[in-house]
Design an enzyme around this catalytic site. Structure first.
Site, mmCIF file in Angstrom:
data_model
loop_
_atom_site.group_PDB
_atom_site.id
_atom_site.type_symbol
_atom_site.label_atom_id
_atom_site.label_comp_id
_atom_site.label_asym_id
_atom_site.label_seq_id
_atom_site.Cartn_x
_atom_site.Cartn_y
_atom_site.Cartn_z
ATOM 1 N N GLY A 35 8.104 -9.512 6.057
ATOM 2 C CA GLY A 35 8.565 -9.124 4.790
ATOM 3 C C GLY A 35 8.612 -10.027 3.231
ATOM 4 O O GLY A 35 9.608 -9.940 2.525
ATOM 5 N N GLU B 8 6.673 -13.624 11.035
ATOM 6 C CA GLU B 8 5.452 -12.668 11.307
ATOM 7 C C GLU B 8 5.185 -11.664 9.737
ATOM 8 O O GLU B 8 5.235 -10.590 9.765
ATOM 9 C CB GLU B 8 5.621 -11.530 12.193
ATOM 10 N N GLY C 4 2.733 -10.207 6.660
ATOM 11 C CA GLY C 4 1.599 -9.231 6.722
ATOM 12 C C GLY C 4 1.180 -9.210 5.497
ATOM 13 O O GLY C 4 0.204 -9.843 4.926
ATOM 14 N N ARG C 5 1.816 -8.542 4.497
ATOM 15 C CA ARG C 5 1.446 -8.220 3.186
ATOM 16 C C ARG C 5 1.158 -9.508 2.373
ATOM 17 O O ARG C 5 0.193 -9.914 1.713
ATOM 18 C CB ARG C 5 2.371 -7.437 2.459
ATOM 19 N N CYS D 119 -7.922 16.141 -6.272
ATOM 20 C CA CYS D 119 -7.500 17.342 -7.224
ATOM 21 C C CYS D 119 -5.821 17.343 -7.016
ATOM 22 O O CYS D 119 -5.389 18.325 -6.541
ATOM 23 C CB CYS D 119 -8.153 18.498 -6.787
ATOM 24 N N TYR E 209 -2.187 -3.054 3.221
ATOM 25 C CA TYR E 209 -1.544 -2.032 3.086
ATOM 26 C C TYR E 209 -2.389 -1.090 2.030
ATOM 27 O O TYR E 209 -1.784 -0.306 1.130
ATOM 28 C CB TYR E 209 -0.158 -1.821 2.841
#
Ligand SMILES: *Cc1c(COP(=O)(O)O)cnc(C)c1O
Length: 397
Positions: free
Chosen positions: A224, A260, A262-263, A338, A367
């Site tokens: 995070g 841990e 990620g982003r 569309c 992500y």
């Protein structure tokens, strides 16, 4: 953008677009710097769900202590690539088959989400034993952040009071080795906020362990670490975080702390590159219609932000009619779907944006492709290009 990436994009033909371009060199430098900023007693896992692209994982594997996976699919993928690397397996709703697979493949830590899950685990372990962390939803408020995962009603983790039931199961079963606690409370925190939260978590964990006569040796404080899409240059302050963690660990002498993210590890190394198919004006507003869209890059739709981008001008115009363009005005960048939700960036002022120019969306390494609804409208998939430095190699995989 590294000049190598720009020159690679310049060499792509229209047929190569859209493309995800991954800068593996930049990723390597970044994860190396993150690791170097952390104290030795802190372990760094990469949360594979942010982007499980094998080439990215191979770069990361040399610099992290292991991977965190959140499904049997990710577990199998990571284990097939790295037969020996430590894997932590977390996430809600693990099936009996996934729990059995975790035991069979020998994950280094299993993060337990509920008492029921722990009991299920005992039915599939056979004569194997397994190292577990109990995931706690602590009553701590992380402040204003993007995604709150705990500290309030949530499907993630156990209430502190529910830990006792798990301790009873563990006490009864020699195969369950309790290693510590896992607390992933929020995503999108800046370094000072993350440190404050970590301090509260470690204090809570120590008091809890003392009250239960548990020799607590490790706490996973989750991921995070914040990524600011509105300010691509303002990155999570890993140096400050590492220094703060160092101070914190000096007050928790026997504890291993694990993170841990990620982003914050992979977001910056990915670019989603495409071209402007049309520029239109509608009721006084400019729209650029791009090849591709949110079915390739759902991040801006999912997070309701403008994906940062840079315009790569293409000066040739092959047609005899005037080139559609927007000049010194806000432009909304949309894809080919569309639906009015197919917006990658909303009313962003540009000096000039023309039909045929290229757009490189930044911060598309986490992500991004893997959270997108690829099959909607059946447009072709993007190409994937992995660039590394000296010699510059690119391949399509
Ligand atoms: C998603 C997730 C992470 C990674 O979060 P980022 O915001 O990508 O750093 C880490 N741990 C758990 C348990 C998660 O669910």
């Amino acid at each position: 953008m590294n000049p190598e990436v720009l020159s690679h994009i310049d060499r792509l033909t229209g047929d190569d677009l859209p493309a995800y371009v991954y800068d593996l060199h930049a990723l390597r430098e970044h994860v190396r710097a993150v690791r170097a900023a952390l104290p030795e007693r802190a372990e760094l896992l990469y949360a594979a769900k942010a982007n499980s692209d094998a080439r990215l994982l191979r770069v990361l594997a040399d610099h992290v202590d292991g991977f965190e996976v959140a499904s049997g699919g990710e577990l199998g993928h990571v284990r097939a690539l790295f037969p020996d690397i430590p894997i932590a397996f977390g996430g809600p709703g693990k099936t009996p088959a996934e729990l059995a697979e975790a035991a069979r493949l020998g994950v280094s830590r299993l993060h337990i989400e509920s008492a029921h899950e722990l009991r299920l685990l005992t039915t599939v372990l056979g004569d194997r034993s397994i190292d577990i962390l109990l995931r706690v939803n602590l009553p701590l408020t992380p402040g204003p952040v993007a995604l709150v995962m705990g500290g309030r009603p949530s499907p993630f983790g156990l209430e502190p009071a529910q830990l006792d039931g798990c301790l009873a199961v563990i006490a009864d079963d020699q195969r369950l080795r309790l290693r510590g606690l896992h607390v992933h409370l929020a995503s999108g925190l800046h370094a000072p906020g993350h440190l404050d939260l970590a301090e509260d978590v470690l204090t809570w964990a120590r008091d809890w362990a003392q009250a239960h006569h548990i020799d607590l040796t490790e706490v996973n404080i989750g991921g995070g670490m914040g990524v600011d899409y509105a300010h691509p240059d303002q990155r999570f302050d890993w140096a400050a975080f590492g220094a703060g963690l160092h101070r914190l660990l000096s007050r928790h002498r026997n504890l291993t702390v694990r993170i841990e993210p990620g982003r914050s590890l992979t977001a910056y190394c990915g670019w989603y590159v495409t071209e402007v198919l049309d520029v239109k004006h509608s009721h006084g507003e400019a729209f650029a219609v791009l090849r591709g869209g949110t079915h390739h890059l759902r991040t801006p739709a999912a997070k309701q932000h403008n994906q940062p981008f840079r315009i790569i001008p293409v000066d040739t115009w092959p047609h005899p009619w005037p080139r559609p363009q927007a000049r010194r005005e806000p432009v909304t960048l949309v894809g080919q779907l569309c639906t009015p939700k197919d917006v990658l960036a909303h009313r962003v002022p540009v000096r000039q944006l023309r039909c045929g120019d290229r757009i490189a969306f930044a911060m598309a390494g986490a992500y991004a492709w893997n959270i997108s609804h690829h099959d909607f409208l059946m447009h072709p998939a993007p190409a994937f290009r992995h660039l590394d430095k000296a010699p510059l190699t690119a391949d399509v995989s």
